[in-house]
Design a protein around this motif. Structure first.
Motif, PDB file in Angstrom:
ATOM      1  N   GLN A 154       0.874  -1.172   0.000  1.00 41.59           N
ATOM      2  CA  GLN A 154       0.000   0.000   0.000  1.00 41.59           C
ATOM      3  C   GLN A 154       0.908   1.218   0.000  1.00 41.59           C
ATOM      4  O   GLN A 154       1.827   1.321   0.822  1.00 41.59           O
ATOM      5  N   VAL A 160      -3.833   6.201 -10.844  1.00 41.79           N
ATOM      6  CA  VAL A 160      -2.980   5.703  -9.751  1.00 41.79           C
ATOM      7  C   VAL A 160      -1.581   6.305  -9.807  1.00 41.79           C
ATOM      8  O   VAL A 160      -0.773   6.074  -8.909  1.00 41.79           O
ATOM      9  N   THR A 169      -2.276  10.195  -4.433  1.00 37.63           N
ATOM     10  CA  THR A 169      -3.125   9.012  -4.489  1.00 37.63           C
ATOM     11  C   THR A 169      -2.589   7.949  -3.545  1.00 37.63           C
ATOM     12  O   THR A 169      -1.395   7.653  -3.528  1.00 37.63           O
ATOM     13  N   GLY A 210      -3.005   3.977  -2.742  1.00 39.52           N
ATOM     14  CA  GLY A 210      -3.554   2.800  -3.384  1.00 39.52           C
ATOM     15  C   GLY A 210      -2.814   1.526  -3.017  1.00 39.52           C
ATOM     16  O   GLY A 210      -1.779   1.555  -2.338  1.00 39.52           O
ATOM     17  N   ASP A 211      -3.356   0.420  -3.466  1.00 36.23           N
ATOM     18  CA  ASP A 211      -2.698  -0.880  -3.344  1.00 36.23           C
ATOM     19  C   ASP A 211      -2.009  -1.166  -4.668  1.00 36.23           C
ATOM     20  O   ASP A 211      -2.670  -1.199  -5.722  1.00 36.23           O
ATOM     21  N   TYR A 212      -0.707  -1.376  -4.617  1.00 39.12           N
ATOM     22  CA  TYR A 212       0.102  -1.508  -5.832  1.00 39.12           C
ATOM     23  C   TYR A 212       0.780  -2.877  -5.870  1.00 39.12           C
ATOM     24  O   TYR A 212       1.316  -3.348  -4.857  1.00 39.12           O
ATOM     25  N   GLU A 241      -4.981  -0.593  -7.396  1.00 43.11           N
ATOM     26  CA  GLU A 241      -6.347  -0.193  -7.061  1.00 43.11           C
ATOM     27  C   GLU A 241      -6.290   0.981  -6.091  1.00 43.11           C
ATOM     28  O   GLU A 241      -5.508   0.972  -5.134  1.00 43.11           O
ATOM     29  N   ILE A 242      -7.121   1.988  -6.336  1.00 44.50           N
ATOM     30  CA  ILE A 242      -7.125   3.194  -5.517  1.00 44.50           C
ATOM     31  C   ILE A 242      -7.817   2.935  -4.184  1.00 44.50           C
ATOM     32  O   ILE A 242      -8.902   2.351  -4.137  1.00 44.50           O
ATOM     33  N   VAL A 243      -7.181   3.398  -3.103  1.00 40.49           N
ATOM     34  CA  VAL A 243      -7.795   3.401  -1.775  1.00 40.49           C
ATOM     35  C   VAL A 243      -8.406   4.772  -1.506  1.00 40.49           C
ATOM     36  O   VAL A 243      -9.560   4.885  -1.103  1.00 40.49           O
ATOM     37  N   SER A 252      -8.298   8.644  -3.586  1.00 42.16           N
ATOM     38  CA  SER A 252      -7.759   9.387  -4.731  1.00 42.16           C
ATOM     39  C   SER A 252      -7.267  10.777  -4.340  1.00 42.16           C
ATOM     40  O   SER A 252      -6.361  11.320  -4.955  1.00 42.16           O
TER      41      SER A 252
END
Length: 248
Positions: free
Chosen positions: A6, A49, A54, A56-58, A73-75, A77
């Motif tokens: 994250q 992303v 931002t 997010g989970d990368y 996926e964005i946690v 924005s």
């Protein structure tokens, strides 16, 4: 090797015709540089992303100095921050501090949570200047530059009126004031706020009301301390100064 983290985008730069290289500040690994291919293209599913602030989970693969993004996926924005000049300015300052003061690939879960909470607070219209002060103090502490705020740096007294000495690295009591004639007088409230910046978790910060003149005094002494002991030239701080100078 593949990594799942994250992270918060603290820097983003163009790379080639359609790509971006982002610096992520991650909970698990600290700072990490990742190429996001096609992020500059309008229809790219990864354009969002790669934007500053931002969270997010990368998921990325790394075989050398740079990672290559596989999925994200964005946690949060934080688009409201990017759309507001003042919010973006303070968030940029926090991001640049993180990028410039912390080493690469050194995990710091506490500081990650502080930055995440700070951005969330700015997004929720909490006092962005106070949040930036608190985060800056956390950075100093983690990097080994913490000022002495609980007792006089000379005699260890914690009684009576206090001053802040940038050159000596903390507060001075009235009996020791001659050791630094340039030390800045602190009101009881100002001293309390400095200790709050150091010891309060940003995740626990509610709405706080600080007089403009108190914030101005705290800003000056914190900047003097920063310039004396750290001395980094930050573009984001210069931008904040220009905004203030011209009343933006």
């Amino acid at each position: 090797m593949q990594y799942r983290v994250q992270g918060i985008v603290i820097r983003s730069m163009d790379y080639g015709e359609g790509n971006k290289i982002v610096t992520l500040f991650t909970r698990e690994l600290g700072k990490a540089a990742v190429i996001i291919r096609g992020a500059k293209k309008v229809k790219s599913r990864y354009a969002s992303v790669a934007q500053l602030f931002t969270c997010g989970d990368y998921l990325y693969f790394k075989s050398g100095q740079l990672g290559t993004l596989n999925h994200a996926e964005i946690v949060e924005s934080h688009h409201r921050i990017r759309e507001d000049l003042h919010k973006a300015a303070y968030a940029s300052y926090m991001a640049e501090l993180t990028d410039r003061m912390l080493p690469d690939q050194e995990a710091n879960a506490f500081l990650f949570e502080q930055l995440k909470a700070g951005l969330q607070g700015i997004d929720e219209d909490k006092d962005m200047q106070i949040i930036s002060f608190m985060y800056e103090m956390k950075i100093w502490m983690q990097a080994g530059y913490q000022p002495e705020l609980d007792a006089c740096v000379s005699c260890r007294s914690a009684e009576g009126a206090m001053r802040f000495s940038s050159s000596l690295g903390g507060i001075l009591c009235e009996r020791c004031r001659a050791k630094d004639p340039g030390a800045v007088p602190l009101s009881p409230g100002g001293w309390k706020l400095l200790r709050l910046f150091a010891h309060t978790d940003i995740r626990r910060l509610g709405q706080i009301d600080v007089k403009p003149e108190t914030k101005e005094t705290l800003k000056k002494l914190m900047r003097t301390y920063f310039d004396t002991h750290i001395g980094l030239q930050l573009k984001s701080r210069h931008f904040l100064d220009q905004m203030e100078k011209y009343g933006v």
